[in-house]
Scaffold this active site. Structure first.
Site, short mmCIF file in Angstrom:
data_model
loop_
_atom_site.label_atom_id
_atom_site.label_comp_id
_atom_site.label_asym_id
_atom_site.label_seq_id
_atom_site.Cartn_x
_atom_site.Cartn_y
_atom_site.Cartn_z
N ASP A 161 19.08 -39.37 4.83
CA ASP A 161 17.64 -39.63 4.89
C ASP A 161 17.17 -39.80 6.33
O ASP A 161 17.98 -39.81 7.26
CB ASP A 161 17.29 -40.87 4.03
CG ASP A 161 18.22 -42.04 4.31
OD1 ASP A 161 18.53 -42.26 5.51
OD2 ASP A 161 18.66 -42.72 3.36
N ASP A 203 11.10 -27.63 10.28
CA ASP A 203 11.30 -26.41 9.52
C ASP A 203 9.97 -26.10 8.84
O ASP A 203 9.32 -26.99 8.31
CB ASP A 203 12.40 -26.61 8.46
CG ASP A 203 13.24 -25.37 8.25
OD1 ASP A 203 12.64 -24.30 8.05
OD2 ASP A 203 14.48 -25.48 8.28
N ASP A 229 11.04 -20.37 8.44
CA ASP A 229 11.92 -19.82 7.41
C ASP A 229 11.48 -18.40 7.01
O ASP A 229 10.29 -18.17 6.75
CB ASP A 229 11.82 -20.75 6.18
CG ASP A 229 12.92 -20.50 5.18
OD1 ASP A 229 14.09 -20.70 5.52
OD2 ASP A 229 12.60 -20.12 4.03
N HIS A 250 23.11 -24.09 8.18
CA HIS A 250 23.28 -24.59 6.82
C HIS A 250 23.48 -23.49 5.79
O HIS A 250 23.73 -23.79 4.62
CB HIS A 250 22.05 -25.44 6.44
CG HIS A 250 20.80 -24.61 6.35
ND1 HIS A 250 20.23 -23.99 7.44
CD2 HIS A 250 20.03 -24.27 5.29
CE1 HIS A 250 19.17 -23.31 7.05
NE2 HIS A 250 19.02 -23.46 5.74
N ASP A 251 23.34 -22.23 6.18
CA ASP A 251 23.53 -21.10 5.25
C ASP A 251 24.85 -20.38 5.49
O ASP A 251 25.14 -19.40 4.80
CB ASP A 251 22.40 -20.07 5.42
CG ASP A 251 21.04 -20.58 4.98
OD1 ASP A 251 20.98 -21.48 4.12
OD2 ASP A 251 20.03 -20.06 5.49
#
Ligand code: TEU
Length: 573
Positions: free
Chosen positions: A41, A110, A217, A345-346
């Site tokens: 968080d 993002d 994105d 993260h991908d």
């Protein structure tokens, strides 16, 4: 709201500041939990800012923390102007911005505006055919001659990235909406000027709140090809990837830049562009066009596929990888700018994918990969855990996977007759889940990530591989990243030097120079787990050059040990 301090707002962002910056990506769900619910968080992030300052990075890229049903871990946003309670509140975010700025760190949000969540109020309104918001998304009738809602009646055959079809049927109106990623992520219709204005207004709101820029994105998907925008029945649908880079992409990006004041306020802008080419990137990043600072290409992370599908595994040779990075270096040498990344993260973990994560070679291969990447020209991106060499996780059965992409691929491939073993092999090599295991902070229970039960298990190697151990070891991967970041900050040749690839066909050695004025920087790196003879005759004579950084104490001038790299600097007199 963040007050105007010398360390926040436009005054803290001189022209081109991002050209000497290093960005650190945080995937909030897996970074640091503060309240014991097992999910990272925003207060957790704030508690780790001193660590980021110690590493020396300049910018935090925060993966989405907006309100979201979490179908795709936040890349499905239901309210752009609020924070998901899972991650905290707007007050927490304001505190993060203030605390980051106080440490000289900038914050890049993002921005997911190719699509919203299907729970966003815009989409809920759009479900009503009489609403003026109907046209904010792509609603289409069934394929001519087919009964709506029956198998094969979708407007075209396009699959979604995370679902069998890009079209979802709505029984209430007997029409379909487009969701290129999943039914929970309907695509916004950028052809509609009201959509664009609503997005720009939201971006201005975030800028006023104190953020320093945006990572956008799949931004090359916002302009759709003609067959989708005309509203007419779709003939001969093209392959999924060709949906990228529609005819109005550059127009939309320039308009966004103008309307939000992106360049005017020197905000950092990075466009994620799967499937786009160097030519597109040249246009997008040419400063004279006022679109974006840099893009994320996917070319180098698709070299270990045999086809457009990431799951069709191919062996990757070093010359192929070097050549691809060099292609982008030469292509953006004069105008435009590169982003530099191996991890995010991908993607599976770089040290497991491009390096050698065995106990013998993990540290040196993580250092050498970082050396090579960070000394190219562009803005380097560090993904959480990369800075101390986190590896892929032992994901061996389908029950270990949680990601929507992995689960969809498994279901479809197995249903299509691919052997389970082969599917698991592809997942173990390429699954996004590897990047998403919690950050390994120390050797305590759950690696110090949470006091509760982590949403995804911690990689069992955490007692060995963790930030705490790395920080205490002057020869660690962490210490090496600190040095690379310092080199970028203090050497103009690292920031701006002209790139030249050497030993192009060498199967083990990645070598290149960077030149600026009277300075030449030479990088020689053995990207293999066996020693490599340096073909000295084929390298520039750097007599008297200074060793700026090395992975090993140099033993033999003409041989590089496994995963050994050296960085030399020569100043001509
Ligand atoms: O990723 C864009 C994208 O193209 C991904 O589908 C990527 O190809 C895939 O993850 C590779 O395996 C962005 C985000 O980074 C990703 O996390 C989101 O799932 C996706 O957009 C949809 O928002």
């Amino acid at each position: 709201m963040t007050a105007e301090h010398p360390w926040s707002g436009p005054a803290s962002r001189p022209d081109g500041w991002w050209r000497s910056a290093v960005v650190y990506q945080i995937y909030p769900r897996s970074f640091q939990d503060s309240d014991g619910d097992g999910v990272g968080d925003i207060p957790g992030i704030t508690s780790r800012l001193d660590y980021l300052a110690e590493l020396g990075v300049d910018v935090i890229w925060l993966s989405p923390v907006y309100r979201s049903p979490q179908v795709d871990n936040g890349y499905d946003i239901s309210d752009y102007l609020d924070i998901d309670p899972l991650f905290g509140s707007l007050d927490h975010l304001d505190e993060l911005i203030t605390e980051a700025h106080a440490r000289g760190l900038k914050l890049m949000m993002d921005l997911v505006v190719n699509h919203t969540s299907d729970q966003h109020l815009w989409f809920i309104a759009s479900r009503n055919p009489d609403s003026f918001k109907r046209d904010w998304y792509f609603w289409r009738r069934a394929r001519p001659g087919h009964e709506p809602g029956t198998s094969g009646a979708e407007p075209d055959d396009r699959p979604a990235a995370f679902a069998p079809s890009a079209w979802t049927y709505d029984p209430a109106t007997r029409e379909y909406y487009l969701g290129i990623f999943s039914p929970g992520q309907p695509d916004l219709n950028w052809e509609n000027p009201e959509v664009r204005q609503a997005i720009y207004e939201m971006m201005r709101w975030w800028v006023a709140r104190g953020v320093d820029g945006f990572r956008m994105d799949v931004i090359n998907l916002i302009s759709k090809p003609g067959e989708l925008t005309s509203g007419a029945p779709i003939q001969d649908p093209p392959a999924c990837r060709q949906i990228a880079t529609g005819p109005r992409l550059h127009e939309f990006l320039a308009e966004m830049n103008r309307e939000v004041g992106l360049d005017e306020q020197n905000l950092i802008t990075v466009g994620e562009m799967p499937g786009s080419t160097l030519e597109v990137a040249q246009r997008v990043t040419d400063p004279a066009r006022h679109e974006l600072n840099m893009v994320f290409t996917f070319e180098h992370v698709e070299l270990d596929n045999t086809s457009a599908s990431k799951w069709d595994l191919a062996e990757l040779s070093l010359p192929t990888l070097k050549d691809n990075l060099a292609h982008w270096q030469y292509g953006l040498a004069d105008a435009g700018w590169n982003s530099l990344y191996l991890d995010n993260h991908d993607q599976p973990r770089a040290v497991s994918r491009f390096g050698d994560d065995s106990p013998e070679h993990r540290v040196n291969s993580a250092k050498t990969l970082a050396t090579v990447l960070h000394l190219h020209k562009g803005t380097p991106f560090v993904y959480q855990g990369e800075e101390f060499g986190m590896t892929n996780a032992p994901l061996t059965e389908i029950g270990h996977y949680l990601d929507v992409e992995s689960l969809n691929y498994h279901a479809l491939a197995v249903a299509g007759g691919t052997a389970e073993e082969q599917v698991l092999r592809s997942l173990a090599r390429k699954g996004r889940d590897h990047a998403r295991t919690p950050v390994q902070w120390d050797d305590s229970r759950h690696a110090g990530f949470t006091a509760g039960t982590p949403w995804m298990p911690v990689n069992p190697n955490y007692s060995e591989i963790n930030a705490d151990a790395a920080r205490r070891d002057p020869r660690s991967v962490f210490a090496h990243f600190q040095q690379l970041i310092r080199l970028r900050h203090t050497n103009e040749v690292v920031q701006e030097g002209r790139f030249e690839l050497l030993l192009r066909n060498h199967e083990q050695i990645w070598a290149f120079t960077r030149t600026l004025g009277d300075q030449t920087l030479l990088v020689v790196a053995n990207c293999s787990s066996i020693p490599a003879e340096i073909p000295l005759a084929s390298l520039p004579d750097l007599d008297g050059a200074e060793l700026m950084l090395g992975t090993h104490a140099p033993a033999n001038a003409s041989v590089l040990g496994p995963w050994e790299s050296r960085v030399l600097l020569q100043t001509a007199h």
